[in-house]
Design an enzyme around this catalytic site. Sequence first.
Site, PDB file in Angstrom:
ATOM      1  N   LYS A  77     -98.738 -72.774 -95.475  1.00 34.63           N
ATOM      2  CA  LYS A  77     -99.570 -72.919 -94.271  1.00 34.63           C
ATOM      3  C   LYS A  77     -99.639 -71.584 -93.531  1.00 34.63           C
ATOM      4  O   LYS A  77     -98.656 -70.835 -93.479  1.00 34.63           O
ATOM      5  CB  LYS A  77     -98.960 -74.005 -93.380  1.00 34.63           C
ATOM      6  N   SER A 152    -102.369 -80.966 -88.522  1.00 35.41           N
ATOM      7  CA  SER A 152    -102.994 -79.668 -88.662  1.00 35.41           C
ATOM      8  C   SER A 152    -102.776 -79.020 -90.031  1.00 35.41           C
ATOM      9  O   SER A 152    -103.460 -78.060 -90.353  1.00 35.41           O
ATOM     10  CB  SER A 152    -102.474 -78.720 -87.579  1.00 35.41           C
ATOM     11  N   SER A 176     -98.301 -83.274 -88.072  1.00 37.34           N
ATOM     12  CA  SER A 176     -99.169 -82.380 -88.846  1.00 37.34           C
ATOM     13  C   SER A 176     -98.891 -82.299 -90.337  1.00 37.34           C
ATOM     14  O   SER A 176     -99.724 -81.781 -91.076  1.00 37.34           O
ATOM     15  CB  SER A 176     -99.107 -80.969 -88.273  1.00 37.34           C
TER      16      SER A 176
HETATM   17  N1  GLN Z   1    -101.955 -83.435 -83.482  1.00 29.97           N
HETATM   18  C1  GLN Z   1    -100.781 -83.039 -82.794  1.00 29.97           C
HETATM   19  C2  GLN Z   1    -101.095 -81.945 -81.795  1.00 29.97           C
HETATM   20  O1  GLN Z   1    -102.175 -81.496 -81.784  1.00 29.97           O
HETATM   21  C3  GLN Z   1     -99.711 -82.587 -83.741  1.00 29.97           C
HETATM   22  C4  GLN Z   1     -99.966 -81.273 -84.348  1.00 29.97           C
HETATM   23  C5  GLN Z   1     -98.811 -80.783 -85.149  1.00 29.97           C
HETATM   24  O2  GLN Z   1     -97.978 -81.560 -85.619  1.00 29.97           O
HETATM   25  N2  GLN Z   1     -98.717 -79.479 -85.268  1.00 29.97           N
HETATM   26  O3  GLN Z   1    -100.288 -81.546 -81.019  1.00 29.97           O
END
Ligand code: GLN
Length: 479
Positions: A77, A152, A176
């Site tokens: 990532k 994400s 994410s």
């Molecule tokens: N969707 C969640 C956020 O936007 C989690 C994102 C993540 O786990 N990095 O904070």
Amino acid sequence: MPFESAWRLKEEMISGDLDPVEHAAHVLERIRRWEGSVHAYLSLRREDEILGDTGRAVERLRSGKARPLEGLLVAVKDNIMTLDLPTTAASKMLKGFKPGYEATVVERLRAAGAIITGKTNMDEFAMGSTTELSAYGPTRNPVDLERVPGGSSGGSAAVLAYGGADLALGSDTGGSIRLPASFTGTVGLKPTYGAVSRYGLIPYANSLEQIGPMGRSVRDVALLFSVIAGWDPRDATTLRRTGWVDPENLAPLDPHSLRICTPEELLEGTDASVAKRFDSLLGELEESGAVVEEVRIPVLREALPAYYTIAMAEAASNLARYDGSLYPCRPSTRPRSWEELVERTRTECFGSEVKRRILMGVYVLSEGYRDQFYLAATRIRRLIRNAMMAATRRCIVASPTGPVPAPRLGERIGDPLKLYALDVQTVTANLAGIPSLSQPMGRVMGLPVGVQWMGPSMGEETLLRLGLLVEEVLGYGRG
Ligand code: GLN
């Protein structure tokens, strides 16, 4: 399964049935075929470099000196720092950024013989649930190109789904890793807080996030986890514990020793079709001897607002470093003062969701509002942690990973609350600091959906063994 698991590939490479160079050539061909439509990679290593590394793996495999990930192709990532490829966190702010050091997890991958393919797309700074919020354009779901892959870590999940790598790293602050696994029919683990080093991870919300493994099977995830887990002297938040899991000797859990709790609060707002799929999986587990118990943990209703309040507060603090002095993005015209440099850099180089989170984060920390929002959220977090510690001492806590199968592109990003609602089941594990595994539980309307298991702190091995039971014994593989 359209593509073999990394575990199988590894076995075939060791036995000599699979030539790693030929395998890499196939993976590269799939990348060429799919990237135009999916856009899962933000940067890729050169093909000749990848093939060259694979050639060297052949020698080690032949001489019986294969390391745990020898010859396997791993995608990383783009918020995890690498020396040979840019690390942008999918932000314009970090366009082309080449950090001066490498993340511990990447060093561990290389030391284990992994070959890094490239860096994967994500929501900017990991803020999002669909990978539509990347400054470099969205990633599409290879299962259905009109749909999102989740976020994400959507690039990492999409790459696994189309066979563009054997394993992948993601990060999980509030879901994410798990949500993309659910939407693409792959497997992902959010480890216990402190299990995996974050040295070299671009931070979003430190008290919540972990780097974690993603793969096409439960054993793949166990394998990658065994390589990246463990104490790191460069990250003082890591736990001093060894022997997290041994992927060689991981056996499916005996269902007769299994007790599952399903909090009704985690099913509220879930699509009926997803809930039905979840019920039928639990029914199968019950038939094989597990005890399944419905429970109530009312404080879980507060998990989503508590999570977003804390995550935004930490994001605002973390992103203060982007002031125009250190990182690549600069305003388009010459600023006349320091203040103007800071203001214009942030205006031009951050996306709108990132700006929203900084503003909200500063707001919930401001005098006069701090008690009402930030401190209230931390109190709820404490209650959730206590409740989940108590529950996971008795049982594995289960729910669908997400309330719906993968939405269509554009369906959720117009309304931030709708976007945030995708995380309603996943944020609890981050608030509690406990491990959570997502794996496929079949399809709904032709689309994959995942189940998530939450266990006690440091309970990864049990979750992975339960995963093997569901995958290998009950037959819930990828697809
Ligand atoms: N969707 C969640 C956020 O936007 C989690 C994102 C993540 O786990 N990095 O904070």
